[in-house]
Design a protein around this motif. Sequence first.
Motif, PDB file in Angstrom:
ATOM      1  N   ARG A 122      14.333  18.725  29.463  1.00  0.00           N
ATOM      2  CA  ARG A 122      14.774  20.120  29.382  1.00  0.00           C
ATOM      3  C   ARG A 122      14.671  20.783  30.765  1.00  0.00           C
ATOM      4  O   ARG A 122      14.027  20.268  31.679  1.00  0.00           O
ATOM      5  N   PRO A 123      15.283  21.964  30.943  1.00  0.00           N
ATOM      6  CA  PRO A 123      15.228  22.641  32.248  1.00  0.00           C
ATOM      7  C   PRO A 123      13.793  22.890  32.714  1.00  0.00           C
ATOM      8  O   PRO A 123      12.899  23.148  31.904  1.00  0.00           O
ATOM      9  N   LEU A 124      13.629  22.812  34.014  1.00  0.00           N
ATOM     10  CA  LEU A 124      12.301  22.929  34.629  1.00  0.00           C
ATOM     11  C   LEU A 124      12.348  23.941  35.773  1.00  0.00           C
ATOM     12  O   LEU A 124      13.255  23.911  36.607  1.00  0.00           O
ATOM     13  N   VAL A 125      11.364  24.832  35.814  1.00  0.00           N
ATOM     14  CA  VAL A 125      11.172  25.755  36.934  1.00  0.00           C
ATOM     15  C   VAL A 125       9.797  25.480  37.537  1.00  0.00           C
ATOM     16  O   VAL A 125       8.807  25.333  36.806  1.00  0.00           O
ATOM     17  N   VAL A 126       9.723  25.388  38.859  1.00  0.00           N
ATOM     18  CA  VAL A 126       8.462  25.208  39.558  1.00  0.00           C
ATOM     19  C   VAL A 126       8.132  26.505  40.284  1.00  0.00           C
ATOM     20  O   VAL A 126       8.946  27.019  41.062  1.00  0.00           O
ATOM     21  N   LEU A 127       6.930  27.041  40.026  1.00  0.00           N
ATOM     22  CA  LEU A 127       6.468  28.257  40.693  1.00  0.00           C
ATOM     23  C   LEU A 127       5.620  27.883  41.901  1.00  0.00           C
ATOM     24  O   LEU A 127       4.700  27.061  41.793  1.00  0.00           O
ATOM     25  N   VAL A 128       5.925  28.490  43.061  1.00  0.00           N
ATOM     26  CA  VAL A 128       5.199  28.174  44.293  1.00  0.00           C
ATOM     27  C   VAL A 128       4.853  29.456  45.044  1.00  0.00           C
ATOM     28  O   VAL A 128       5.413  30.520  44.791  1.00  0.00           O
ATOM     29  N   GLY A 129       3.904  29.324  45.987  1.00  0.00           N
ATOM     30  CA  GLY A 129       3.504  30.454  46.819  1.00  0.00           C
ATOM     31  C   GLY A 129       2.702  29.970  48.008  1.00  0.00           C
ATOM     32  O   GLY A 129       2.643  28.769  48.299  1.00  0.00           O
ATOM     33  N   ARG A 130       2.058  30.892  48.700  1.00  0.00           N
ATOM     34  CA  ARG A 130       1.319  30.565  49.918  1.00  0.00           C
ATOM     35  C   ARG A 130       0.167  29.595  49.690  1.00  0.00           C
ATOM     36  O   ARG A 130      -0.300  28.956  50.622  1.00  0.00           O
ATOM     37  N   TRP A 131      -0.325  29.505  48.449  1.00  0.00           N
ATOM     38  CA  TRP A 131      -1.410  28.570  48.139  1.00  0.00           C
ATOM     39  C   TRP A 131      -0.898  27.315  47.449  1.00  0.00           C
ATOM     40  O   TRP A 131      -1.639  26.593  46.801  1.00  0.00           O
ATOM     41  N   THR A 132       0.402  27.037  47.624  1.00  0.00           N
ATOM     42  CA  THR A 132       0.979  25.734  47.279  1.00  0.00           C
ATOM     43  C   THR A 132       1.007  24.938  48.575  1.00  0.00           C
ATOM     44  O   THR A 132       1.756  25.273  49.490  1.00  0.00           O
ATOM     45  N   SER A 133       0.190  23.906  48.669  1.00  0.00           N
ATOM     46  CA  SER A 133       0.083  23.241  49.974  1.00  0.00           C
ATOM     47  C   SER A 133       0.121  21.732  49.848  1.00  0.00           C
ATOM     48  O   SER A 133      -0.163  21.168  48.792  1.00  0.00           O
ATOM     49  N   SER A 134       0.523  21.091  50.939  1.00  0.00           N
ATOM     50  CA  SER A 134       0.471  19.641  51.097  1.00  0.00           C
ATOM     51  C   SER A 134       1.165  18.923  49.950  1.00  0.00           C
ATOM     52  O   SER A 134       2.377  18.954  49.824  1.00  0.00           O
ATOM     53  N   MET A 135       0.383  18.294  49.032  1.00  0.00           N
ATOM     54  CA  MET A 135       1.016  17.522  47.971  1.00  0.00           C
ATOM     55  C   MET A 135       1.761  18.418  47.004  1.00  0.00           C
ATOM     56  O   MET A 135       2.764  18.012  46.407  1.00  0.00           O
ATOM     57  N   GLY A 136       1.291  19.652  46.831  1.00  0.00           N
ATOM     58  CA  GLY A 136       2.040  20.616  46.031  1.00  0.00           C
ATOM     59  C   GLY A 136       3.399  20.888  46.639  1.00  0.00           C
ATOM     60  O   GLY A 136       4.410  21.014  45.927  1.00  0.00           O
ATOM     61  N   GLU A 137       3.450  20.955  47.967  1.00  0.00           N
ATOM     62  CA  GLU A 137       4.720  21.133  48.660  1.00  0.00           C
ATOM     63  C   GLU A 137       5.594  19.894  48.491  1.00  0.00           C
ATOM     64  O   GLU A 137       6.820  19.991  48.344  1.00  0.00           O
ATOM     65  N   GLY A 138       4.963  18.722  48.520  1.00  0.00           N
ATOM     66  CA  GLY A 138       5.718  17.481  48.344  1.00  0.00           C
ATOM     67  C   GLY A 138       6.366  17.392  46.971  1.00  0.00           C
ATOM     68  O   GLY A 138       7.533  16.991  46.842  1.00  0.00           O
ATOM     69  N   ILE A 139       5.628  17.750  45.920  1.00  0.00           N
ATOM     70  CA  ILE A 139       6.192  17.747  44.566  1.00  0.00           C
ATOM     71  C   ILE A 139       7.360  18.718  44.481  1.00  0.00           C
ATOM     72  O   ILE A 139       8.407  18.418  43.885  1.00  0.00           O
ATOM     73  N   THR A 140       7.197  19.879  45.096  1.00  0.00           N
ATOM     74  CA  THR A 140       8.235  20.911  45.037  1.00  0.00           C
ATOM     75  C   THR A 140       9.541  20.436  45.654  1.00  0.00           C
ATOM     76  O   THR A 140      10.608  20.490  45.030  1.00  0.00           O
ATOM     77  N   VAL A 141       9.469  19.947  46.904  1.00  0.00           N
ATOM     78  CA  VAL A 141      10.704  19.515  47.563  1.00  0.00           C
ATOM     79  C   VAL A 141      11.238  18.247  46.906  1.00  0.00           C
ATOM     80  O   VAL A 141      12.456  18.011  46.890  1.00  0.00           O
ATOM     81  N   GLY A 142      10.338  17.432  46.322  1.00  0.00           N
ATOM     82  CA  GLY A 142      10.793  16.227  45.640  1.00  0.00           C
ATOM     83  C   GLY A 142      11.600  16.537  44.394  1.00  0.00           C
ATOM     84  O   GLY A 142      12.696  15.993  44.196  1.00  0.00           O
TER      85      GLY A 142
END
Length: 424
Positions: free
Chosen positions: A323-343
């Motif tokens: 199903r559709p997916l939304v990822v919420l991010v912010g200034r405290w999304t870092s390193s591997m969190g950033e990797g998951i996001t761009v992935g």
Amino acid sequence: MPALFRLLCLLLGLLLGLLAPAGALRAQPAQLTPAQYQQDFDYFWTTVHENYCYFDKKQTDWARVRQLYAAQLSGINSRAQFVRLLENALNELYDNHANLSTNLPDSRRLLPSGTDVWAGFQQGRAVVVAVRAGFGAERVGVRPGMEIVAVDDVPIEKALRPLLGRSLKAVDEAAREVALNQALAGTHNAPRKLTVRTQHRRRDLYPDKPTAQLEHIRYAGLLASRQLGTLGYIRLHNSLGDNRLIAAFDSALNTLGATTGLILDLRETPGGGNTTVARALMGRFITREQPYQRHEQPAEERRFGVRRSWVELVAPRGATYSRPLVVLVGRWTSSMGEGITVGLESMQRATIVGSEMARLNGSILSFRLPNSSFGFNIPTERLYRVDGLPREQFVPAQHLISGSSGEGDAALEKAVQVLKGGGK
């Protein structure tokens, strides 16, 4: 009798040794010699020189760093003094992804995991751009848009000066922003006083009173999950480095399997993580093997003239949530969190909602000093979205001004709107 007494004492000592906890009788490390401090410093400097992969983005004169800090070695006669020397030397890189594996009571807190407010310069003023939800800065009323006037009664420009590298060929905006946020983060052992200007009034705010939450961060679990009507919601609690998250995430996602859409909240993942956990999570949202990020290792090219780069893949895992997916991010999304996001965005599997992330540089590698009892971490690999965009330059397609405002959760509301078809 004296011989018998000595024998009894010997037997008692052996018995106590057997009962003592492992390591309790281990000798404390001997004080290092000047030659050993020199050897450790040379190893540190050379390792950074050969492996750090972002010198081209910096104004740092690394050769000058060697001159400046090697000259201080003759005055070093304790571990604490050596730690401080290396902290200062590493700070010359003004890179939030480069740090020591140890700290002193009065060391600066790490960014972003050790801070609760983020600021940048706007028209020469230091302005709050994000506040970490649930921590001291938010609790005492720090809000985006406020101007930072002083830290601990020191005017902001003066507070920055000792945090700017001594080797810099020029003080660029990136160095100023790192120094600004180091000043706002404060040290481990001293409560902060932030003087802000808002609506033409000055206010003194005390984020670490009555308690310094940043020194005692506790989470209720690895994640939290619930349903929002027909939608699912999973929020990670800075757990991307804990392999137990894989099973916990699977359980939560399976429970939400019948929802019409899912929100994955990565806004509290400042501590990085590992690629095993990241690929496990992403694997639940795809049906075929796909690339999620590009790596590049400049050290090999600098040494041998041979470029080295590769693409990392994610494989499907378990029952796919389609199903559709939304990822919420912010200034405290870092390193591997950033990797998951761009992935997930590269795989066209998610819509990203939020502000700029932590923008940490690349992938780090840990090194250990040959004599001292600690090590250091530096970025050695550049990371990119699959299409070649540097990870640290990523901005969400659904870009929002950073929070928290203290009045609701605009990013979460936007995510719900996107999933219900009301947001583009």
